[in-house]
Design an enzyme around this catalytic site. Structure first.
Site, PDB file in Angstrom:
ATOM      1  N   HIS A   1      -8.634   1.246  -6.118  1.00  0.00           N
ATOM      2  CA  HIS A   1      -9.046   0.369  -7.213  1.00  0.00           C
ATOM      3  C   HIS A   1      -8.980  -1.086  -6.782  1.00  0.00           C
ATOM      4  O   HIS A   1      -8.382  -1.411  -5.751  1.00  0.00           O
ATOM      5  CB  HIS A   1      -8.115   0.558  -8.423  1.00  0.00           C
ATOM      6  CG  HIS A   1      -6.716   0.098  -8.157  1.00  0.00           C
ATOM      7  ND1 HIS A   1      -5.821   0.820  -7.397  1.00  0.00           N
ATOM      8  CD2 HIS A   1      -6.059  -1.046  -8.499  1.00  0.00           C
ATOM      9  CE1 HIS A   1      -4.676   0.168  -7.304  1.00  0.00           C
ATOM     10  NE2 HIS A   1      -4.796  -0.978  -7.959  1.00  0.00           N
TER      11      HIS A   1
ATOM     12  N   ASP B   1      -7.771  -4.910  -8.538  1.00  0.00           N
ATOM     13  CA  ASP B   1      -6.995  -5.407  -9.675  1.00  0.00           C
ATOM     14  C   ASP B   1      -7.866  -6.395 -10.460  1.00  0.00           C
ATOM     15  O   ASP B   1      -8.473  -7.284  -9.866  1.00  0.00           O
ATOM     16  CB  ASP B   1      -5.716  -6.103  -9.187  1.00  0.00           C
ATOM     17  CG  ASP B   1      -4.752  -5.121  -8.502  1.00  0.00           C
ATOM     18  OD1 ASP B   1      -4.898  -3.903  -8.704  1.00  0.00           O
ATOM     19  OD2 ASP B   1      -3.854  -5.601  -7.771  1.00  0.00           O
TER      20      ASP B   1
ATOM     21  N   HIS C   1      -7.771  -1.286  -2.851  1.00  0.00           N
ATOM     22  CA  HIS C   1      -6.542  -0.800  -2.237  1.00  0.00           C
ATOM     23  C   HIS C   1      -6.095   0.491  -2.919  1.00  0.00           C
ATOM     24  O   HIS C   1      -6.590   0.838  -3.998  1.00  0.00           O
ATOM     25  CB  HIS C   1      -5.456  -1.881  -2.286  1.00  0.00           C
ATOM     26  CG  HIS C   1      -5.186  -2.419  -3.660  1.00  0.00           C
ATOM     27  ND1 HIS C   1      -6.016  -3.313  -4.305  1.00  0.00           N
ATOM     28  CD2 HIS C   1      -4.180  -2.181  -4.540  1.00  0.00           C
ATOM     29  CE1 HIS C   1      -5.539  -3.605  -5.487  1.00  0.00           C
ATOM     30  NE2 HIS C   1      -4.412  -2.925  -5.665  1.00  0.00           N
TER      31      HIS C   1
ATOM     32  N   ARG D   1       8.944   5.343  -2.346  1.00  0.00           N
ATOM     33  CA  ARG D   1       8.471   3.965  -2.249  1.00  0.00           C
ATOM     34  C   ARG D   1       8.675   3.296  -3.596  1.00  0.00           C
ATOM     35  O   ARG D   1       8.388   3.900  -4.638  1.00  0.00           O
ATOM     36  CB  ARG D   1       6.975   3.959  -1.891  1.00  0.00           C
ATOM     37  CG  ARG D   1       6.321   2.589  -1.945  1.00  0.00           C
ATOM     38  CD  ARG D   1       4.852   2.664  -1.515  1.00  0.00           C
ATOM     39  NE  ARG D   1       4.145   1.444  -1.832  1.00  0.00           N
ATOM     40  CZ  ARG D   1       4.045   0.392  -1.014  1.00  0.00           C
ATOM     41  NH1 ARG D   1       4.595   0.422   0.174  1.00  0.00           N
ATOM     42  NH2 ARG D   1       3.385  -0.686  -1.390  1.00  0.00           N
TER      43      ARG D   1
HETATM   44  C1  J5X Z   1      -7.417   3.121 -15.009  1.00  0.00           C
HETATM   45  C2  J5X Z   1      -6.904   1.929 -15.252  1.00  0.00           C
HETATM   46  C3  J5X Z   1      -5.471   1.589 -15.082  1.00  0.00           C
HETATM   47  C4  J5X Z   1      -5.484   0.068 -15.068  1.00  0.00           C
HETATM   48  C5  J5X Z   1      -6.568  -0.214 -16.104  1.00  0.00           C
HETATM   49  C6  J5X Z   1      -7.684   0.723 -15.661  1.00  0.00           C
HETATM   50  C7  J5X Z   1      -8.359   0.150 -14.410  1.00  0.00           C
HETATM   51  C8  J5X Z   1      -7.430  -0.732 -13.547  1.00  0.00           C
HETATM   52  C9  J5X Z   1      -5.909  -0.443 -13.647  1.00  0.00           C
HETATM   53  C10 J5X Z   1      -5.087  -1.699 -13.453  1.00  0.00           C
HETATM   54  C11 J5X Z   1      -4.844  -2.094 -11.982  1.00  0.00           C
HETATM   55  C12 J5X Z   1      -3.982  -3.364 -11.932  1.00  0.00           C
HETATM   56  C13 J5X Z   1      -2.828  -3.363 -12.939  1.00  0.00           C
HETATM   57  C14 J5X Z   1      -3.261  -2.846 -14.323  1.00  0.00           C
HETATM   58  C15 J5X Z   1      -2.146  -3.014 -15.323  1.00  0.00           C
HETATM   59  C16 J5X Z   1      -4.529  -3.526 -14.722  1.00  0.00           C
HETATM   60  O1  J5X Z   1      -4.674  -4.537 -15.377  1.00  0.00           O
HETATM   61  O2  J5X Z   1      -5.606  -2.806 -14.222  1.00  0.00           O
HETATM   62  C17 J5X Z   1      -3.766  -1.432 -14.127  1.00  0.00           C
HETATM   63  C18 J5X Z   1      -4.147  -0.640 -15.395  1.00  0.00           C
HETATM   64  C19 J5X Z   1      -3.050   0.353 -15.817  1.00  0.00           C
HETATM   65  O3  J5X Z   1      -2.345   0.878 -14.982  1.00  0.00           O
HETATM   66  O4  J5X Z   1      -2.968   0.608 -17.015  1.00  0.00           O
HETATM   67  O1  AKG Z   2       2.524   0.369  -5.803  1.00  0.00           O
HETATM   68  C1  AKG Z   2       1.878  -0.218  -4.937  1.00  0.00           C
HETATM   69  O2  AKG Z   2       2.305  -0.390  -3.813  1.00  0.00           O
HETATM   70  C2  AKG Z   2       0.505  -0.760  -5.300  1.00  0.00           C
HETATM   71  C3  AKG Z   2       0.047  -0.286  -6.653  1.00  0.00           C
HETATM   72  C4  AKG Z   2      -1.122  -1.032  -7.188  1.00  0.00           C
HETATM   73  O3  AKG Z   2      -2.046  -1.316  -6.481  1.00  0.00           O
HETATM   74  C5  AKG Z   2      -1.143  -1.415  -8.613  1.00  0.00           C
HETATM   75  O4  AKG Z   2      -0.188  -1.098  -9.360  1.00  0.00           O
HETATM   76  O5  AKG Z   2      -2.136  -2.065  -9.026  1.00  0.00           O
HETATM   77 FE   FE2 Z   3      -3.471  -2.595  -7.523  1.00  0.00          FE
END
Ligand code: J5X
Ligand code: AKG
Ligand code: FE2
Length: 404
Positions: free
Chosen positions: A273, A275, A330, A340
């Site tokens: 994905h 961020d 990533h 981890r």
């Molecule tokens: C499938 C998912 C899970 C999301 C939303 C959507 C797409 C991207 C994921 C993230 C990735 C980065 C942190 C987070 C908090 C964010 O803002 O986008 C994540 C969120 C979650 O883990 O809820």
């Molecule tokens: O847990 C990690 O090392 C990275 C996870 C990640 O990419 C995320 O939470 O958006």
């Molecule tokens: Fe991430």
């Protein structure tokens, strides 16, 4: 062919179905039903659920025969290309924050990789260690206790489910809201029975220090890009209304994986994905797992370093720089033996902030690659997407309207 699964005590591996695939079932007293291979339904959701859940009930009505080894669905395709080319080795840029002249390197890293490692960062080790030990204590506590802080909607404790749209991973996590909201209490706090305030305190200390470092980095970037003011990016994180989040991910070891590792197979901890925010700042223990996607289409494993921070450009920063900086894809692969633990600060803008290329960055005839949107709109769309979706896709300007 019928298999009676009553009373299984451990994870079991079966090879009972026509295609010869093997599959796993969890130790779960509720799995006392008969499977019939005549009812083949290929639902990945159920396959993965059966594979990974040691605790979740599976309703008899959803029970299906499995025609493929479920663990296969968690395996990642091996990369055909190699990244340890001896002539042009690819390594992650390392930025020494004690050397301000490194800002040139910083911009280059954001353009070339969207990813870099930071050393000499000034974040007090005691804040890192204190939060890490509290987090480990939390993840090692009984599931029933952890679940009191869940499910994540989107904040709170999550286990294997990521987001709201059916993504899975071999991971447990705490997702915390950092947005200042009156009367908002993070759901986890009540779980730390001995001293609930202590955990919140540890988060605050850690986040405050990490945010300070992040803002310095964003200011160095703005400086080097010759933007009108140094704080164009950092002010978004410093805003009272900044919509930032904090996450602690815990990847338990997966011993079942050991035999598969011999054949080079990998299990998804956190699927690929980008961020959505402006910038993400990660600190992990010394267990590997993080991988970034290189321009070559090859995944590169990031050697862990618990003393450093790893930073990646988020979608919003890619947009604000009109594509100059890259929001890097990533993922995390699970480990068979070591756990981890990673802690990530996601710096986001206020909800009503317009996310658009910065005018002072644009060449005179340069068109915006993106449509106009607010962080609220993008975040809403992101949270409705699947992990691996190209979330920026629907916000891109197509060939016909770039000139406007
Ligand atoms: C499938 C998912 C899970 C999301 C939303 C959507 C797409 C991207 C994921 C993230 C990735 C980065 C942190 C987070 C908090 C964010 O803002 O986008 C994540 C969120 C979650 O883990 O809820
Ligand atoms: O847990 C990690 O090392 C990275 C996870 C990640 O990419 C995320 O939470 O958006
Ligand atoms: Fe991430």
């Amino acid at each position: 062919m019928m298999s009676d699964l009553a009373g299984q005590r451990r994870w079991h591996k079966y090879t009972p179905i026509e295609d010869g695939g093997s599959w796993f079932l969890p130790n779960n007293n509720h799995l006392s039903h008969t499977f019939s291979s005549s009812k083949h339904i290929n639902i990945l959701h159920i396959h993965t659920y059966i594979l990974i859940s040691k605790t979740t009930l599976i309703q008899p009505s959803t029970m299906v025969a499995i025609s493929k080894p479920p663990i296969e669905h968690f395996f990642l395709k091996p990369c055909k290309q190699t990244n340890n080319n001896h002539h042009h080795p690819t390594s992650i840029p390392i930025i020494d924050l004690s050397k301000p002249e490194s800002k040139h390197q910083l911009v280059k890293a954001c353009q070339d990789f969207g990813f870099f490692k930071v050393i000499n960062h000034q974040v007090p080790l005691q804040f890192i260690n204190k939060l890490e030990s509290k987090a480990i204590k939390f993840f090692n506590s009984p599931l029933s206790l952890k679940q009191k802080a869940g499910p994540p909607d989107p904040f709170g404790y999550g286990n294997k489910h990521l987001g709201q749209n059916g993504d899975f991973g071999w991971v447990e996590y705490l997702l915390l809201n950092l947005k200042h909201e009156p009367n908002h209490k993070n759901p986890t706090i009540s779980v730390f029975e001995d001293n609930p305030e202590e955990f919140q305190c540890a988060v605050n200390d850690y986040v405050t220090a990490v945010k300070k470092m992040t803002c310095e980095i964003l200011e160095l970037l703005a400086d080097e890009l010759k933007l009108q003011s140094r704080n164009v990016f950092s002010k978004l994180l410093l805003d009272e209304q900044s919509d930032s989040v904090f996450r602690v991910n815990y990847y338990p070891p997966c011993p079942e994986l050991q035999e598969h590792e011999l054949t080079g197979k990998k299990l998804i901890g956190f699927g690929e994905h980008t961020d959505p925010q402006i910038i993400s700042v990660l600190r992990s223990n010394n267990t590997s797992g993080l991988e970034i996607l290189l321009k070559t289409g090859c995944w590169m494993s990031v050697p862990p370093d618990s003393t450093s921070f790893f930073i990646n450009v988020g979608d919003s920063l890619q947009v604000m720089t009109n594509g100059r900086f890259k929001s890097v894809k990533h993922r995390v692969v699970a480990n068979s033996l070591k756990s981890r633990l990673s802690m990530i600060y996601f710096g986001g803008p206020p909800l009503n902030e317009k996310i658009a290329p910065l005018p002072s960055l644009m060449e005179s005839d340069e068109a915006s690659l993106y449509k106009e949107f607010t962080w609220f709109e993008y975040k809403k769309s992101a949270f409705n997407s699947r992990l691996s979706d190209n979330r920026l896709g629907s916000f891109e300007n197509n060939q016909h309207n770039v000139s406007s």
